[in-house]
Design an enzyme around this catalytic site. Structure first.
Site, PDB file in Angstrom:
ATOM      1  N   ALA A  66       5.132  -9.310  -2.203  1.00 34.87           N
ATOM      2  CA  ALA A  66       6.319  -9.522  -3.022  1.00 34.87           C
ATOM      3  C   ALA A  66       7.433 -10.174  -2.215  1.00 34.87           C
ATOM      4  CB  ALA A  66       6.803  -8.190  -3.592  1.00 34.87           C
ATOM      5  N   GLY A 116       1.618  -6.904  -2.353  1.00 35.77           N
ATOM      6  CA  GLY A 116       1.359  -7.286  -3.739  1.00 35.77           C
ATOM      7  C   GLY A 116       0.264  -8.321  -3.867  1.00 35.77           C
ATOM      8  N   GLU A 119      -2.800  -6.276  -4.018  1.00 35.46           N
ATOM      9  CA  GLU A 119      -2.782  -5.551  -5.292  1.00 35.46           C
ATOM     10  C   GLU A 119      -3.205  -6.460  -6.445  1.00 35.46           C
ATOM     11  OE1 GLU A 119       0.471  -2.100  -5.216  1.00 35.46           O
ATOM     12  OE2 GLU A 119       1.304  -4.005  -4.539  1.00 35.46           O
ATOM     13  N   GLU A 141       3.479  -2.011   2.939  1.00 35.44           N
ATOM     14  CA  GLU A 141       4.829  -1.751   2.415  1.00 35.44           C
ATOM     15  C   GLU A 141       5.551  -0.610   3.123  1.00 35.44           C
ATOM     16  OE1 GLU A 141       2.544  -3.498  -1.140  1.00 35.44           O
ATOM     17  OE2 GLU A 141       2.123  -2.270   0.615  1.00 35.44           O
TER      18      GLU A 141
END
Length: 724
Positions: A66, A116, A119, A141
């Site tokens: 992200a 992300g 993910e 993260e």
């Protein structure tokens, strides 16, 4: 769509190419997250599409995760908690729609996939990854005060089980392709460049458009909280996470809560649980401080935020390192890895060769891990020339001096090296404590003389502290910064002064541990409290690591330089006796505050003779107070550095503190710590400590003025930038 391109082949397989325009690496921006539902809708409703393959259009990687600045802005805009939750749910909802679209979706992972990015692939039904040593897969993260918020806590746990998933996420661990396959994170490892072909083959071979957890017969690997074996993961895991984090990181606790609650319910509910805990974590001061310092500010510094704008870019091709000890050899290694020809000079050929042998050992490790080809290894090793001949310096863009912390030796090598340099070449000293302005007196070109302070071990420590002498020019600064960015380190720029910024402030942590020792605190209590603050090790352990004899040498040099103004540190006599009378130098000779002849190391039994223990028991209140004491002592010194002009950028102060000496990362750095507490409250507590322990805790006038005006360091800095 501007971030995704969809091409449907003759077999009805849609190739979805992820390529964020204008960026060297794909990240999940707000624009990307807005387009993912459009991609899903096209796959789901277009009858011509029988299945889809998701890949990257970048050569740099699949997706780095992200865009935290973009994401945090979207979730922390001052709206309601519901608004923040809705913003956080966008990615989770879109990825859930992807995995339930009714058509097989495969991820062709042709580069690193982190956070992300991974993910996104976990929401695909099949994952193919290229066999390349450059590819890493992971959910890091936790390193910026968060945990996976795009379904990672739920999907990874259902793939590999609670224990393996919690270890991977709580440590922010990255996997190489074959390790990821062995762990069950990906299905197939294929030759680099054939990822799309393999992913399409899976679809054409009848790939199933259903995730394992959406099958009614699915069982969680290893069992959940009410399984006889599964419950152990939570009972033991809770204790392990506490040992790892000491309760300083809300992200660690909320990660386990999300996993514990999520595995007990269906996926749709589990993802909502994850989003709630993710938003709760994002709103903590710890997460906000860590995101700003360890992600946003670090990125800015890595890209040259403090580089003089009006100096042309430089590209150092040849660098000389004077001194082939561990530090000099480490510098030669990072130079080689950056493609810089390096001359490694020492007083005799044996010492120079020993330094090159250290470079060779580090390169061999990379070769054995498949991170280098034999040809690349040979070329990198050949780029380092070990010699005693100063004539080899000719043509160097930069010289880095890494000899002993002795003014006379440094002056001698400076004069000898400068005789070989062409105009415009820069001379950098790797001193950790000696003022640059004084060292530059040996130079005939002080405008090109600068401090370039590395940290040990150089191959692992990511910060370089650049120190401006009184006569250092902007061109030398720009060239030093260009060099640091080329070797992929994070630079901070500070002004001259004894100990500069990092050594000076780090020394207060070690010194305060000595003060506690002199006050009668048990050594084990001191180091345990130090670790509980979030520092990497206790102050006595850390003192052993940096070497007690080095502290004695620095103290003597400081006393000589300052004369009557010199004030010995608390506990100084203890260290002096250990070094000069008992030969205890620290970890390097196996005996300091600890004995290192057995594993694990043990506290030296004779320490109590030098420092009798009168405080051996603790209470929670006492521990909290002493934790705060250790943090405050460092933060007060940082504020003094700011007042004296040693440092004037909160980004550099915070990032430098965390990367250089391990200042408790959960705080976001010392400046963030003061700002979040508020100058008024900080000054009041510092004054209380000053009354109890001495003037070293007394806050500078700058902090008192800020307290009176209700100012923050970041607020002042932002205002100064705007005014400029």
């Amino acid at each position: 769509m501007e971030n995704f391109k969809i091409d449907v082949d003759a077999d009805g397989i849609a190739l979805v190419t992820f390529d964020v325009p204008g960026r060297s690496m794909n990240t999940l921006t707000s624009g990307v997250m807005a387009e993912i539902p459009q991609v899903v809708e096209r796959i789901k409703t277009d009858d011509a599409i029988k299945g889809a393959v998701l890949t990257s259009g970048k050569t740099s990687g699949f997706c780095a995760g992200a865009d935290l600045g973009d994401m945090a802005a979207g979730m922390l805009t001052g709206g309601s908690l519901q608004d923040a939750y809705d913003a956080g749910w966008k990615l989770n909802g879109a990825l859930r729609a992807l995995e339930t679209c009714g058509k097989p979706v495969a991820a062709a992972i042709n580069g690193l996939a982190l956070g992300g990015g991974l993910e996104l692939t976990l929401a695909c039904h099949y994952r193919v990854v290229g066999d390349s040593p450059k590819i890493q897969l992971g959910l890091p993260e936790i390193k910026v005060g968060l945990f996976p918020g795009g379904g990672g806590t739920q999907r990874l746990t259902r793939l590999v089980g609670v224990q393996a998933a919690m270890m991977a996420m709580s440590e922010g661990k990255s996997f190489r392709p074959n390790d990821a396959k062995g762990a069950g994170i990906v299905h197939e490892v294929v030759p680099a460049g054939t990822e799309v072909e393999a992913a399409k083959a899976w679809i054409k071979g009848g790939g199933k458009a259903q995730q394992p957890w959406d099958d009614k017969s699915f069982k969680l690997p290893g069992g959940g909280p009410y399984h006889p074996a599964g419950i152990q993961n939570f009972l033991v895991g809770n204790a392990m996470l506490r040992k790892q984090s000491y309760g300083n990181y809300p992200a660690v606790v909320n990660l386990m809560k999300a996993v514990y609650e999520g595995v007990q319910v269906p996926m749709d509910a589990a993802l909502r649980i994850e989003t709630r805990y993710f938003i709760k974590t994002l709103m903590t001061p710890q997460a906000q401080g860590m995101i700003r310092s360890l992600f946003l500010s670090k990125q800015e510094l890595d890209k040259g935020a403090v580089r003089p704008k009006d100096v042309p870019q430089s590209d150092p091709k040849k660098v000389t390192v004077l001194g082939a000890g561990m530090m000099g050899a480490g510098i030669a290694y990072v130079n080689a890895m950056a493609g810089i020809q390096t001359i490694l000079i020492d007083r005799d050929q044996e010492s120079a060769d020993k330094g090159k042998a250290h470079v060779e050992d580090l390169l061999k490790k990379r070769l054995s891990r498949g991170q280098l080809t034999q040809d690349k290894y040979d070329a990198l090793l050949a780029s380092v020339i070990a010699t005693t001949d100063y004539d080899h310096i000719k043509g160097s863009d930069l010289v880095i001096e890494a000899v002993f912390e002795n003014r006379e030796i440094k002056a001698d090598v400076t004069r000898r090296a400068e005789a070989q340099l062409t105009p415009g070449a820069v001379f950098g000293s790797n001193t950790s404590t000696l003022p640059i302005t004084g060292l530059a007196e040996a130079s005939v070109r002080p405008e090109d003389f600068i401090g370039i302070h590395f940290f040990s071990p150089v191959d692992k420590m990511m910060l370089v502290e650049i120190i401006m002498g009184a006569k250092t020019g902007q061109a030398a600064l720009a060239k030093a910064l260009d060099y640091v960015m080329k070797i992929k380190k994070t630079p901070i720029v500070v002004q001259d002064g004894r100990g500069f910024y990092t050594s000076r402030c780090f020394g207060t942590y070690v010194a305060e541990g000595l003060a506690m020792l002199e006050e009668g605190y048990a050594p084990a209590l001191i180091d345990n409290i130090g670790r509980m603050t979030g520092m990497p090790r206790g102050p006595l352990e850390m003192h052993d690591d940096v070497a007690l004899d080095l502290s004695v040498k620095i103290a003597k040099q400081t006393a000589e330089d300052l004369g009557d103004a010199y004030v010995p540190l608390p506990g100084w006599k203890i260290v002096k006796t250990m070094v000069e009378d008992l030969g205890r130098y620290g970890r390097k000779n196996g005996k300091g505050f600890y004995d290192y002849d057995t594993k694990p190391k043990t506290l030296w039994k004779g320490l109590s003779d030098l420092a009798p223990v009168t405080i051996n028991d603790s209470t929670p209140e006492m521990v909290e107070d002493q934790k705060r004491r250790l943090i405050f002592r460092q933060a007060v010194e940082v504020a003094r550095c700011w007042e004296e002009g040693v440092i004037d950028d909160p980004r550099e102060a915070d990032v430098g503190a965390i990367l250089a000496w391990g200042f408790a990362p959960w705080t976001g750095g010392p400046i963030t710590y003061i700002d979040q507490m508020g100058a008024k409250a900080f000054v009041e507590q510092a004054d209380a400590y000053a009354a109890k322990y001495g003037e070293r805790f007394s806050p500078p006038q700058l902090l008192r003025d800020m307290a009176a005006k209700g100012e923050t360091f970041y607020g002042r800095f932002t205002g100064q930038k705007a005014a400029a």
